[in-house]
Design an enzyme around this catalytic site. Sequence first.
Site, PDB file in Angstrom:
ATOM      1  CB  SER A  61      -0.921   0.003   1.226  1.00  0.00           C
ATOM      2  OG  SER A  61      -1.667  -1.191   1.270  1.00  0.00           O
TER       3      SER A  61
HETATM    4  N1  SAM Z   1      -0.658  -5.077   4.030  1.00  0.00           N
HETATM    5  C1  SAM Z   1       0.042  -5.352   2.806  1.00  0.00           C
HETATM    6  C2  SAM Z   1       1.427  -4.774   2.779  1.00  0.00           C
HETATM    7  O1  SAM Z   1       1.793  -4.054   3.701  1.00  0.00           O
HETATM    8  O2  SAM Z   1       2.154  -5.086   1.817  1.00  0.00           O
HETATM    9  C3  SAM Z   1      -0.712  -4.925   1.582  1.00  0.00           C
HETATM   10  C4  SAM Z   1      -1.741  -5.898   1.264  1.00  0.00           C
HETATM   11  S1  SAM Z   1      -2.376  -5.972  -0.374  1.00  0.00           S
HETATM   12  C5  SAM Z   1      -3.044  -4.371  -0.640  1.00  0.00           C
HETATM   13  C6  SAM Z   1      -3.790  -6.995   0.017  1.00  0.00           C
HETATM   14  C7  SAM Z   1      -3.432  -8.414   0.400  1.00  0.00           C
HETATM   15  O3  SAM Z   1      -4.611  -9.053   0.885  1.00  0.00           O
HETATM   16  C8  SAM Z   1      -2.919  -9.253  -0.760  1.00  0.00           C
HETATM   17  O4  SAM Z   1      -1.678  -9.789  -0.429  1.00  0.00           O
HETATM   18  C9  SAM Z   1      -3.985 -10.342  -0.902  1.00  0.00           C
HETATM   19  O5  SAM Z   1      -3.473 -11.581  -1.323  1.00  0.00           O
HETATM   20  C10 SAM Z   1      -4.543 -10.401   0.510  1.00  0.00           C
HETATM   21  N2  SAM Z   1      -5.888 -10.973   0.653  1.00  0.00           N
HETATM   22  C11 SAM Z   1      -6.985 -10.791  -0.118  1.00  0.00           C
HETATM   23  N3  SAM Z   1      -8.014 -11.489   0.367  1.00  0.00           N
HETATM   24  C12 SAM Z   1      -7.564 -12.128   1.491  1.00  0.00           C
HETATM   25  C13 SAM Z   1      -8.157 -12.997   2.443  1.00  0.00           C
HETATM   26  N4  SAM Z   1      -9.428 -13.379   2.403  1.00  0.00           N
HETATM   27  N5  SAM Z   1      -7.384 -13.446   3.454  1.00  0.00           N
HETATM   28  C14 SAM Z   1      -6.091 -13.107   3.557  1.00  0.00           C
HETATM   29  N6  SAM Z   1      -5.472 -12.290   2.673  1.00  0.00           N
HETATM   30  C15 SAM Z   1      -6.205 -11.792   1.671  1.00  0.00           C
END
Ligand code: SAM
Length: 219
Positions: A61
């Site tokens: 992000s």
């Molecule tokens: N917090 C992260 C960082 O600091 O890099 C950014 C996260 S990215 C915007 C969103 C993440 O949520 C992705 O890695 C995606 O695979 C994960 N994601 C989406 N749906 C999910 C779920 N149901 N459970 C766990 N992770 C999930």
Amino acid sequence: MNFAAARRNMVERQVIARGVTDPQVIAAMLEVPRHLFIEEALRAQAYGDAPLPIGQRQTISQPYMVASMTEALCLRRHDQVLEIGTGSGYQSAILAKIVRRVLTIERIPELARQARRVLDATGCGNVQIRVGDGTLGWPEEAPFDAIIVTAGAPTIPDEYRRQLAIGGRLVIPVGDRSSQMLLRVVRTGEANYREESLLGCRFVPLIGEHGWGNEGNGL
Ligand code: SAM
């Protein structure tokens, strides 16, 4: 490239200048080496004002979004925090510098493995990662003082409300698959919650049983 100088610049221009004031958030953003959470070819952009790709069609992000979401959690040192969407591990590292214990869930195993490596290398031993569907929360470890969801949800999964401690704070982007409103929910009593809108945002979708289906993601 002088990463420490670039990081100070990022914190001054993108975080403090835009109104983030919580000293513990500012200190964590100054400390955590964001460039290590990004593949080498993109490191020169690590302290820019934007999200960046981390593989598997996911993103780390924008620094300002990480800072404002962390500030909105109103963290205290002894808190136990649940993060949904580990991604690169950068947000987990910011939380880990502020609170006692961070539990984080990622649905894509490759991202979880890479995040574990970087979190270990940056001294974040108080982060526990689970691979799975974060829309279910982590019931065995509840209640949480704070829950942060870093992917966009269609609605707020009830699991998160149930897994918040009384007095606990949930910060979650809710909207459609491409743009959302960042919401904060505070559990004010056994069956009482206060909800407020914070700011508009754009996150990749939260995919799972209580989130979006994974059509079009191929993962
Ligand atoms: N917090 C992260 C960082 O600091 O890099 C950014 C996260 S990215 C915007 C969103 C993440 O949520 C992705 O890695 C995606 O695979 C994960 N994601 C989406 N749906 C999910 C779920 N149901 N459970 C766990 N992770 C999930």
